[in-house]
Design an enzyme around this catalytic site. Structure first.
Site, PDB file in Angstrom:
ATOM      1  N   CYS A  10      -8.364   3.535   8.315  1.00  0.00           N
ATOM      2  CA  CYS A  10      -9.719   3.196   7.866  1.00  0.00           C
ATOM      3  C   CYS A  10     -10.608   2.776   9.039  1.00  0.00           C
ATOM      4  CB  CYS A  10      -9.656   2.112   6.804  1.00  0.00           C
ATOM      5  SG  CYS A  10      -9.422   0.481   7.484  1.00  0.00           S
ATOM      6  N   ASN A  34      -2.521  -4.684   9.334  1.00  0.00           N
ATOM      7  CA  ASN A  34      -3.507  -4.417  10.393  1.00  0.00           C
ATOM      8  C   ASN A  34      -3.502  -5.516  11.453  1.00  0.00           C
ATOM      9  OD1 ASN A  34      -6.244  -6.100  10.088  1.00  0.00           O
ATOM     10  ND2 ASN A  34      -5.381  -5.826   8.051  1.00  0.00           N
ATOM     11  N   THR A  51      -3.468   3.160   5.579  1.00  0.00           N
ATOM     12  CA  THR A  51      -4.807   3.005   6.174  1.00  0.00           C
ATOM     13  C   THR A  51      -4.836   2.087   7.397  1.00  0.00           C
ATOM     14  OG1 THR A  51      -5.209   1.201   4.633  1.00  0.00           O
ATOM     15  CG2 THR A  51      -6.055   3.370   4.011  1.00  0.00           C
ATOM     16  N   GLU A  78       0.842  -1.211   0.000  1.00  0.00           N
ATOM     17  CA  GLU A  78       0.000   0.000   0.000  1.00  0.00           C
ATOM     18  C   GLU A  78       0.872   1.254   0.000  1.00  0.00           C
ATOM     19  OE1 GLU A  78      -3.097   0.397   3.065  1.00  0.00           O
ATOM     20  OE2 GLU A  78      -2.885   2.566   2.878  1.00  0.00           O
TER      21      GLU A  78
HETATM   22  S1  SF4 Z   1     -11.383  -1.287   4.640  1.00  0.00           S
HETATM   23 FE1  SF4 Z   1     -10.043  -3.102   4.632  1.00  0.00          FE
HETATM   24  S2  SF4 Z   1      -9.038  -3.103   2.645  1.00  0.00           S
HETATM   25 FE2  SF4 Z   1      -9.916  -1.063   2.971  1.00  0.00          FE
HETATM   26  S3  SF4 Z   1      -8.259   0.132   3.857  1.00  0.00           S
HETATM   27 FE3  SF4 Z   1      -9.415  -0.733   5.562  1.00  0.00          FE
HETATM   28  S4  SF4 Z   1      -8.370  -2.664   6.062  1.00  0.00           S
HETATM   29 FE4  SF4 Z   1      -7.682  -2.040   4.023  1.00  0.00          FE
END
Ligand code: SF4
Length: 329
Positions: free
Chosen positions: A214, A244, A184, A146
């Site tokens: 996110c 994550n 994110t 990313e």
């Molecule tokens: S929603 Fe899921 S895929 Fe999208 S940025 Fe967050 S962790 Fe990554």
């Protein structure tokens, strides 16, 4: 599946008394909307166009998911060079640098973009800041796809910082017009500290606060923080290369609770549970629930298990699929 530990066996349990374990499942855990969409794109592409379809990088960072899609006819490659002329090409949820998009266009590859819309939002912010004449600073982890994708959105140099110390070492004047964006899937707390350091270091700075992290990352981190007040040990189900998932493990440890990142039940080590009565389980955003169930099954081989789930926050977000796949059932 990757397995850094000896699988549970009778010998690994020798001497351990039959245990009674309370298992508390974190909520929310596991799949986020971006992962659901990315997997759905590969599955629908296979149904619409037939195998093989080519996916640049692991569609999401989970071996179980990747193997399942491989069995259906998806091929996973790291470079577009490995994709034959005209083959259906899918970009992973992590996003890609502009150069990869340009290369796909130059080769006339039919592309389906599974980049998470929340990553695309960061790409757009990055381009907008640079177009306004600001030097871009990206808060993120070097080498993560990313981060490579976001750095590759602009042709100007991007400064990557991973720690507050990196901020001090930035070779930029303190009055330079700068902007920051973030990966994110970072730790909310770490990111807050780095942003504060940036704001101290630069007088003309703009950025989206912590909003690039996110919703799924935030919700899973909040839940695991609550979980850590209730349990003796935390098991995070996820891949070693899942950003994550690693953050969830770190949050458990920061709370003083031993926390282990495991791909599935085969990686559970009975020694981690010695003296533990309550086990917390969470799962990274790319880990399917079937792997959580696999870990619970492994715990049941150690002793009796009583499972409960934290109330947690409900997630209802869904992302729209690419138009080309909307009509595929
Ligand atoms: S929603 Fe899921 S895929 Fe999208 S940025 Fe967050 S962790 Fe990554």
């Amino acid at each position: 599946m990757p397995n850094d530990h000896a699988p549970l066996s009778d010998s690994s349990l020798n001497g351990a008394e039959a245990k009674r374990l309370k298992v508390i499942l974190s909520q929310p855990r596991g799949f986020c909307a971006g992962v659901v969409r990315a997997i759905e794109i590969v599955e629908r592409a296979l149904r619409k166009y037939g195998p093989p379809v080519y996916v640049r990088h692991e569609i999401v960072h989970n071996r179980h998911v990747v193997e399942r899609l491989k069995a259906k006819g998806a091929h996973f490659v790291e470079n577009l060079d490995d994709i034959p002329e005209g083959a259906v090409t899918i970009f992973s949820a992590h996003g890609v640098p502009r150069a990869v998009v340009d290369e796909a266009v130059a080769r006339d590859l039919p592309v389906l973009d599974a980049t998470c819309p929340l990553v695309t939002k960061v790409h757009n912010e990055a381009r907008r800041y640079v177009a306004r004449g600001r030097t871009l600073i990206l808060i993120g982890h070097a080498g993560h796809p990313e981060v490579e994708g976001t750095m590759g959105q602009v042709t100007d140099p991007v400064h990557l910082v991973q720690t507050e110390t990196d901020v001090e070492l930035l070779d930029l004047p303190s009055d330079a017009p700068v902007a920051y964006v973030t990966q994110t899937t970072l730790s909310i707390d770490d990111t807050r500290g780095i942003i504060a350091a940036l704001q101290r270091r630069f007088s003309d700075i703009v950025g989206p606060d912590t909003r690039d992290i996110c919703y799924a990352t935030q919700n899973r981190q909040t839940a695991v923080r609550e979980l850590s007040t209730l349990v003796d040990v935390i098991l995070v189900v996820g891949a070693k290369n899942s950003s994550n998932s690693n953050r969830l493990r770190e949050i458990g440890e920061e709370a003083g609770i031993p926390a282990y990142l495991i791909a599935d039940g085969s990686e559970l080590d009975a020694r981690w549970l010695s003296g533990a009565a309550t086990v917390g389980i969470t799962a990274g955003a790319s880990a399917p629930e079937v792997l959580v169930e696999d870990v619970i099954a492994a715990l049941r081989r150690i002793g009796s298990v009583e499972v409960s789930t934290l109330p947690g926050r409900e997630e209802n977000l869904e992302f729209r699929l690419p138009t080309a796949l909307a009509d595929v059932g």
